[in-house]
Design a protein around this motif. Sequence first.
Motif, short mmCIF file in Angstrom:
data_model
loop_
_atom_site.label_atom_id
_atom_site.label_comp_id
_atom_site.label_asym_id
_atom_site.label_seq_id
_atom_site.Cartn_x
_atom_site.Cartn_y
_atom_site.Cartn_z
N VAL A 101 0.84 -1.20 0.00
CA VAL A 101 0.00 0.00 0.00
C VAL A 101 0.88 1.25 0.00
CG1 VAL A 101 -1.62 1.34 1.41
CG2 VAL A 101 -2.02 -1.10 1.03
N ALA A 102 1.92 1.25 0.83
CA ALA A 102 2.81 2.41 0.90
C ALA A 102 3.52 2.64 -0.43
CB ALA A 102 3.82 2.22 2.02
N LEU A 103 3.96 1.55 -1.08
CA LEU A 103 4.62 1.71 -2.38
C LEU A 103 3.67 2.30 -3.42
CD1 LEU A 103 6.75 -1.56 -2.63
CD2 LEU A 103 7.57 0.78 -2.36
N LEU A 104 2.41 1.90 -3.37
CA LEU A 104 1.44 2.46 -4.30
C LEU A 104 1.13 3.92 -3.99
CD1 LEU A 104 -1.00 -0.59 -4.59
CD2 LEU A 104 0.65 0.21 -6.30
N LEU A 105 1.29 4.30 -2.72
CA LEU A 105 0.99 5.68 -2.32
C LEU A 105 2.15 6.64 -2.54
CD1 LEU A 105 -1.03 5.15 0.98
CD2 LEU A 105 -1.89 5.94 -1.23
N VAL A 106 3.38 6.14 -2.74
CA VAL A 106 4.54 7.03 -2.89
C VAL A 106 4.34 8.06 -4.00
CG1 VAL A 106 6.97 7.10 -3.57
CG2 VAL A 106 6.24 5.52 -1.80
N ILE A 132 1.68 9.34 -5.05
CA ILE A 132 0.56 10.22 -4.72
C ILE A 132 0.89 11.14 -3.55
CG2 ILE A 132 -1.87 10.26 -3.99
CD1 ILE A 132 -2.07 7.46 -5.37
N ILE A 133 1.47 10.59 -2.49
CA ILE A 133 1.71 11.40 -1.28
C ILE A 133 3.19 11.65 -1.00
CG2 ILE A 133 -0.46 10.67 -0.21
CD1 ILE A 133 1.14 8.77 1.56
N GLY A 134 4.09 11.01 -1.73
CA GLY A 134 5.52 11.19 -1.51
C GLY A 134 6.09 10.09 -0.62
N PHE A 135 7.43 10.03 -0.58
CA PHE A 135 8.10 8.96 0.16
C PHE A 135 7.94 9.08 1.67
CE2 PHE A 135 11.85 7.58 2.54
CZ PHE A 135 11.75 6.22 2.33
N VAL A 139 20.23 12.71 -0.97
CA VAL A 139 19.53 11.84 -1.91
C VAL A 139 18.17 12.46 -2.18
CG1 VAL A 139 18.51 9.56 -2.24
CG2 VAL A 139 20.69 9.78 -1.04
N PRO A 140 17.83 12.69 -3.44
CA PRO A 140 16.51 13.25 -3.72
C PRO A 140 15.42 12.21 -3.41
CG PRO A 140 17.69 12.79 -5.77
CD PRO A 140 18.62 12.50 -4.64
N LEU A 141 14.59 12.52 -2.45
CA LEU A 141 13.52 11.61 -2.05
C LEU A 141 12.31 11.81 -2.97
CD1 LEU A 141 13.81 12.08 1.81
CD2 LEU A 141 14.67 10.19 0.45
N PRO A 142 11.60 10.73 -3.30
CA PRO A 142 10.42 10.88 -4.18
C PRO A 142 9.37 11.79 -3.53
CG PRO A 142 11.04 8.56 -3.95
CD PRO A 142 11.87 9.34 -2.98
N VAL A 143 8.85 12.70 -4.32
CA VAL A 143 7.82 13.62 -3.83
C VAL A 143 6.48 13.23 -4.43
CG1 VAL A 143 9.44 15.53 -3.49
CG2 VAL A 143 8.33 15.24 -5.70
N SER A 144 5.43 13.86 -3.93
CA SER A 144 4.08 13.56 -4.39
C SER A 144 3.82 14.22 -5.74
CB SER A 144 3.06 14.04 -3.36
OG SER A 144 3.03 15.45 -3.35
N ILE A 145 2.67 13.91 -6.31
CA ILE A 145 2.31 14.53 -7.58
C ILE A 145 2.09 16.02 -7.42
CG2 ILE A 145 1.37 12.47 -8.65
CD1 ILE A 145 -1.40 13.34 -7.78
N LEU A 146 1.90 16.46 -6.18
CA LEU A 146 1.74 17.89 -5.91
C LEU A 146 3.07 18.57 -5.68
CD1 LEU A 146 -1.29 17.63 -3.46
CD2 LEU A 146 -1.34 18.12 -5.92
N GLY A 147 4.16 17.80 -5.68
CA GLY A 147 5.49 18.36 -5.47
C GLY A 147 5.85 18.54 -4.01
N ILE A 148 5.07 17.97 -3.12
CA ILE A 148 5.31 18.11 -1.67
C ILE A 148 6.23 17.00 -1.21
CG2 ILE A 148 4.26 18.17 0.61
CD1 ILE A 148 1.74 19.20 -0.73
#
Length: 185
Positions: free
Chosen positions: A122-127, A129-132, A176-185
């Motif tokens: 679930v968390a991997l699918l949410l990365v 959308i909501i970021g890491f 390390v650049p952490l994955p962000v959400s689709i909103l850039g947060i």
Amino acid sequence: MNATTPWRLGLVATSILTLVGVAAAIVGATYGVFGDDGRVGPGFLPTLTASVVAVCGGIDVVFRLRARRRSASADAAVLADEIPPAEPDATDDAVVDDLDIFGRSGRQRTRMLFAVLGIVMVALLLVPIIGFLPAFAIVLVGCSFFVERRKLLPSLLVSGTALVAAYLIFGVFLRVPLPVSILGI
């Protein structure tokens, strides 16, 4: 199979793991632990991790050898005093052998494993959308509160501390650049 076989197998496995750690630390160092500008290089994390594995493996080897010597001297004392070995207890059956050190059965451990795998999926699918970091927080709180059944406040405190530590280590120190959400947060 004699009684010393598990001890020997453990000693051999730990020794091999220690040697692999040493070899991996040497190879990791060839990639450059630090760059020319003083920043962390590509070999830093592999070298650090392999060194920790080698040191912990070496410590385990030493403790295994010491425990074996103490066990051998205790066996000699028992034989010298002619104390009969302890009889098997009524609790030494397959049901008790299936319990881990926390008293969980194999069935409970399997259920917990699938719960953790579900939370991680679930968390991997949410990365995206909501970021890491928020997804990582969901994994930490989910595993602590729902799987391990810890109280909510300690779960939140430990998860928050681990989240801050992960951000500081990867986002700030290692950059390390952490994955962000689709909103850039």
